[in-house]
Scaffold this motif. Structure first.
Motif, PDB file in Angstrom:
ATOM      1  N   UNK A 206      21.115 -30.530   6.955  1.00 22.08           N
ATOM      2  CA  UNK A 206      20.380 -29.377   6.438  1.00 22.08           C
ATOM      3  C   UNK A 206      19.694 -29.676   5.107  1.00 22.08           C
ATOM      4  N   UNK A 207      19.587 -30.947   4.754  1.00 21.69           N
ATOM      5  CA  UNK A 207      18.943 -31.335   3.488  1.00 21.69           C
ATOM      6  C   UNK A 207      17.578 -31.941   3.774  1.00 21.69           C
ATOM      7  N   UNK A 208      16.573 -31.486   3.060  1.00 24.07           N
ATOM      8  CA  UNK A 208      15.217 -32.003   3.233  1.00 24.07           C
ATOM      9  C   UNK A 208      15.078 -33.363   2.556  1.00 24.07           C
ATOM     10  N   UNK A 209      13.972 -34.030   2.844  1.00 25.82           N
ATOM     11  CA  UNK A 209      13.749 -35.356   2.262  1.00 25.82           C
ATOM     12  C   UNK A 209      13.640 -35.313   0.744  1.00 25.82           C
ATOM     13  N   UNK A 210      13.242 -34.156   0.189  1.00 22.75           N
ATOM     14  CA  UNK A 210      13.156 -34.050  -1.267  1.00 22.75           C
ATOM     15  C   UNK A 210      14.386 -33.373  -1.870  1.00 22.75           C
ATOM     16  N   UNK A 211      15.456 -33.240  -1.064  1.00 18.60           N
ATOM     17  CA  UNK A 211      16.740 -32.818  -1.614  1.00 18.60           C
ATOM     18  C   UNK A 211      17.055 -31.346  -1.566  1.00 18.60           C
ATOM     19  N   UNK A 212      16.222 -30.522  -0.931  1.00 22.25           N
ATOM     20  CA  UNK A 212      16.529 -29.095  -0.813  1.00 22.25           C
ATOM     21  C   UNK A 212      17.591 -28.875   0.256  1.00 22.25           C
ATOM     22  N   UNK A 213      18.620 -28.120  -0.082  1.00 24.74           N
ATOM     23  CA  UNK A 213      19.671 -27.787   0.873  1.00 24.74           C
ATOM     24  C   UNK A 213      19.354 -26.420   1.449  1.00 24.74           C
ATOM     25  N   UNK A 214      18.790 -26.393   2.663  1.00 24.88           N
ATOM     26  CA  UNK A 214      18.273 -25.132   3.191  1.00 24.88           C
ATOM     27  C   UNK A 214      19.340 -24.269   3.841  1.00 24.88           C
ATOM     28  N   UNK A 215      20.512 -24.835   4.133  1.00 23.66           N
ATOM     29  CA  UNK A 215      21.548 -24.056   4.813  1.00 23.66           C
ATOM     30  C   UNK A 215      22.907 -24.705   4.603  1.00 23.66           C
ATOM     31  N   UNK A 216      23.952 -23.925   4.888  1.00 23.27           N
ATOM     32  CA  UNK A 216      25.331 -24.405   4.796  1.00 23.27           C
ATOM     33  C   UNK A 216      25.959 -24.402   6.180  1.00 23.27           C
ATOM     34  N   UNK A 217      26.778 -25.399   6.459  1.00 24.81           N
ATOM     35  CA  UNK A 217      27.347 -25.564   7.787  1.00 24.81           C
ATOM     36  C   UNK A 217      28.403 -24.531   8.137  1.00 24.81           C
ATOM     37  N   UNK A 218      28.427 -24.160   9.410  1.00 26.84           N
ATOM     38  CA  UNK A 218      29.500 -23.302   9.930  1.00 26.84           C
ATOM     39  C   UNK A 218      30.284 -24.119  10.957  1.00 26.84           C
ATOM     40  N   UNK A 219      30.071 -23.854  12.239  1.00 21.89           N
ATOM     41  CA  UNK A 219      30.832 -24.549  13.274  1.00 21.89           C
ATOM     42  C   UNK A 219      30.113 -25.807  13.755  1.00 21.89           C
ATOM     43  N   UNK A 220      30.848 -26.650  14.479  1.00 15.59           N
ATOM     44  CA  UNK A 220      30.287 -27.802  15.166  1.00 15.59           C
ATOM     45  C   UNK A 220      30.755 -27.751  16.620  1.00 15.59           C
ATOM     46  N   UNK A 221      30.250 -28.680  17.443  1.00 17.31           N
ATOM     47  CA  UNK A 221      30.581 -28.646  18.873  1.00 17.31           C
ATOM     48  C   UNK A 221      31.188 -29.934  19.392  1.00 17.31           C
ATOM     49  N   UNK A 222      32.324 -30.404  18.822  1.00 17.51           N
ATOM     50  CA  UNK A 222      32.969 -31.596  19.384  1.00 17.51           C
ATOM     51  C   UNK A 222      33.353 -31.354  20.837  1.00 17.51           C
ATOM     52  N   UNK A 223      33.248 -32.390  21.648  1.00 22.05           N
ATOM     53  CA  UNK A 223      33.388 -32.229  23.091  1.00 22.05           C
ATOM     54  C   UNK A 223      34.775 -32.640  23.577  1.00 22.05           C
ATOM     55  N   UNK A 224      35.403 -31.752  24.345  1.00 26.06           N
ATOM     56  CA  UNK A 224      36.606 -32.074  25.106  1.00 26.06           C
ATOM     57  C   UNK A 224      36.264 -31.997  26.582  1.00 26.06           C
ATOM     58  N   UNK A 225      37.280 -32.055  27.429  1.00 20.80           N
ATOM     59  CA  UNK A 225      37.057 -31.956  28.869  1.00 20.80           C
ATOM     60  C   UNK A 225      37.950 -30.851  29.405  1.00 20.80           C
ATOM     61  N   UNK A 226      37.356 -29.739  29.822  1.00 19.00           N
ATOM     62  CA  UNK A 226      38.118 -28.626  30.381  1.00 19.00           C
ATOM     63  C   UNK A 226      38.279 -28.832  31.886  1.00 19.00           C
ATOM     64  N   UNK A 227      39.467 -28.526  32.390  1.00 17.74           N
ATOM     65  CA  UNK A 227      39.731 -28.747  33.813  1.00 17.74           C
ATOM     66  C   UNK A 227      40.741 -27.731  34.314  1.00 17.74           C
ATOM     67  N   UNK A 228      40.812 -27.622  35.651  1.00 24.72           N
ATOM     68  CA  UNK A 228      41.758 -26.710  36.285  1.00 24.72           C
ATOM     69  C   UNK A 228      42.911 -27.527  36.870  1.00 24.72           C
ATOM     70  N   UNK A 229      44.096 -27.465  36.257  1.00 22.91           N
ATOM     71  CA  UNK A 229      45.230 -28.273  36.728  1.00 22.91           C
ATOM     72  C   UNK A 229      45.555 -28.072  38.204  1.00 22.91           C
ATOM     73  N   UNK A 230      45.442 -26.847  38.697  1.00 17.90           N
ATOM     74  CA  UNK A 230      45.794 -26.589  40.102  1.00 17.90           C
ATOM     75  C   UNK A 230      44.873 -27.352  41.042  1.00 17.90           C
ATOM     76  N   UNK A 231      43.595 -27.426  40.706  1.00 12.73           N
ATOM     77  CA  UNK A 231      42.654 -28.155  41.552  1.00 12.73           C
ATOM     78  C   UNK A 231      42.867 -29.663  41.445  1.00 12.73           C
ATOM     79  N   UNK A 232      43.207 -30.125  40.259  1.00 12.97           N
ATOM     80  CA  UNK A 232      43.519 -31.546  40.092  1.00 12.97           C
ATOM     81  C   UNK A 232      44.741 -31.907  40.939  1.00 12.97           C
ATOM     82  N   UNK A 233      45.750 -31.063  40.886  1.00 14.67           N
ATOM     83  CA  UNK A 233      46.968 -31.332  41.654  1.00 14.67           C
ATOM     84  C   UNK A 233      46.675 -31.334  43.152  1.00 14.67           C
ATOM     85  N   UNK A 234      45.860 -30.393  43.613  1.00 13.82           N
ATOM     86  CA  UNK A 234      45.533 -30.310  45.033  1.00 13.82           C
ATOM     87  C   UNK A 234      44.816 -31.558  45.535  1.00 13.82           C
ATOM     88  N   UNK A 235      44.078 -32.220  44.627  1.00 15.70           N
ATOM     89  CA  UNK A 235      43.339 -33.422  45.012  1.00 15.70           C
ATOM     90  C   UNK A 235      44.094 -34.705  44.688  1.00 15.70           C
TER      91      UNK A 235
END
Length: 431
Positions: A138-167
């Motif tokens: 959020x910092x411009x090339x001339x050093x302006x900080x236009x915003x402050x960070x909130x959340x991020x989106x790190x990736x996990x893997x969501x799955x259904x255990x019952x379907x995994x077990x069935x297969x």
């Protein structure tokens, strides 16, 4: 929930403008006769502040301040209306959210419309608590900080255990994560072959080729644009490898024909349409919203095939605000470690505050079969490629490539033809 994919929704500008302008009372004005100040906060989707009780807490500690939030669900509605308000320099909230995919354009074309937060009292102490790449974006090339960070989106893997077990696949998160411990997203497709050999009913392995591509692209910090602002997607080994992974999954019959964020895709969270889905942190909240209470205990989360980040947002203060100092105080409060921890535990949005990330490392979520959502996502956040680079046209490039992959999965278009279709769309968007 925040996602760059939602930017693609086709909503009329006039409707979007009316929606947000009517919900926001402007730049606040002065205090009323009793010294009461109204702070308007403009966000989209769910930032989790209401759910975590943070607004109420702040107002209790600041009796002279009233907070009013406007929050259209769709980011494209919000963004279209914000552009109109910025152009007219009126109707702006005291705090405006910015989705990460919009930042490059803001820095290049609208930086002077927002307060340089690095000039605000306490910025250095404040920013020291955040992932360095988050604030750097959020910092411009001339050093302006236009915003402050909130959340991020790190990736996990969501799955259904019952379907995994069935297969015949393992269901324990550690064992599931081990399925793709050697060769990342290629291993994910290989695990999908094993699943499909014994899949229950008509269940597919994963939700979409487009979503798989986007998740696989997380292995690089510079996805479609380099640090000099030059588009690199066409000659990128990572883009080609991620494309090939998604195409391979289609050819092996592992993906549904659903389009992400369509009504049909939303409904599929409550069915057995597929067994696993790449899960940026905000996707956990989305699953809860779509699958509802009936979905509790049907899902779990494991380590993703590779660390990556998808999505995330920021808070900015328009220069037009008449309550800049109060807005800055609210941003600091909403972003401190205890606040971000509460937002994650109650709403699911993953923090960019490093102290909050550490605080949630042992958090388990009953909805996701009591798996360690905080630890899984925290490990992904700690291993993200650096630096993170997002260019002005990254959203256009990604959308074109994802649309092309949908053509392959849904219409049987030849992958080479689909690639050329994406190339033409990107050229049109970036002229």
């Amino acid at each position: 929930m925040r996602s760059t994919a939602k930017v693609s929704a086709a909503i009329a500008l006039t409707a979007a403008t009316a929606l947000v302008l009517s919900a926001c009372s402007g730049t606040g004005g002065g205090a009323d006769a009793d010294g009461q100040i109204t702070l308007n906060v403009g966000v989209f989707g769910s930032f989790g502040y209401k759910e975590a009780g943070l607004y109420d807490q702040f107002m209790a500690e600041h009796p002279n301040i009233k907070i009013e939030e406007s929050s259209p669900q769709n980011e494209s509605d919000y963004w279209s209306a914000l552009q109109t308000r910025l152009a007219g320099n009126s109707g702006l909230a005291d705090i405006q959210a910015i989705e990460v995919g919009r930042l490059a354009g803001v820095k290049e074309n609208q930086a002077n419309k927002f307060v340089d937060l690095s000039t605000m009292d306490g910025w250095n102490d404040y920013s020291a608590n955040f992932l360095p790449w988050k604030e750097a974006l959020a910092k411009t090339s001339d050093g302006r900080q236009v915003a402050a960070g909130t959340d991020i989106g790190p990736v996990g893997l969501c799955y259904k255990p019952a379907l995994f077990e069935a297969a015949g696949l393992p269901t324990d998160p550690a064992e599931v994560g081990a399925l793709w411990a050697k060769d990342g997203w290629k291993d994910f497709v290989a695990a999908g072959e094993k699943f499909m050999a014994n899949a229950p009913g008509t269940t597919k392995w994963t939700d979409s080729a487009a979503g798989l591509f986007r998740a696989a692209m997380g292995v690089t910090g510079a996805k479609y644009t380099n640090e000099n602002g030059e588009l690199i997607w066409e000659n990128s080994d990572t883009v080609k490898a991620s494309w090939d992974i998604a195409v391979d999954a289609v050819k092996k019959g592992e993906v549904t024909t659903l389009t992400q964020f369509s009504p049909e895709w939303n409904s599929a969270f409550s069915t057995d349409a597929y067994a696993a889905i790449p899960c940026p942190a905000w996707m956990l909240t989305y699953i809860k919203g779509q699958a509802g209470d009936a979905g509790s205990g049907n899902w779990a989360i494991a380590k993703a095939p590779a660390a990556g980040n998808v999505g995330g947002s920021y808070l900015a203060i328009p220069e037009a605000s008449q309550h800049k100092q109060e807005a800055w105080e609210l941003i600091q409060f909403l972003s401190e470690a205890t606040s971000m921890q509460s937002v994650f535990e109650k709403a699911g949005n993953f923090p960019s505050n490093t102290k909050a990330i550490d605080a949630i490392k042992d958090f388990t979520d009953p909805y996701f079969s009591n798996t360690n959502t905080g630890g899984v996502l925290g490990e992904a956040a700690a291993n993200l490629p650096s630096p993170q680079v997002i260019g002005v046209y990254d959203g256009d490039v990604e959308l074109a490539l994802m649309n092309a992959l949908n053509q392959v999965a849904q219409q049987g278009v030849d992958p080479n033809t689909a690639w050329e279709n994406a190339k033409a769309a990107i050229q049109a968007a970036t002229r």
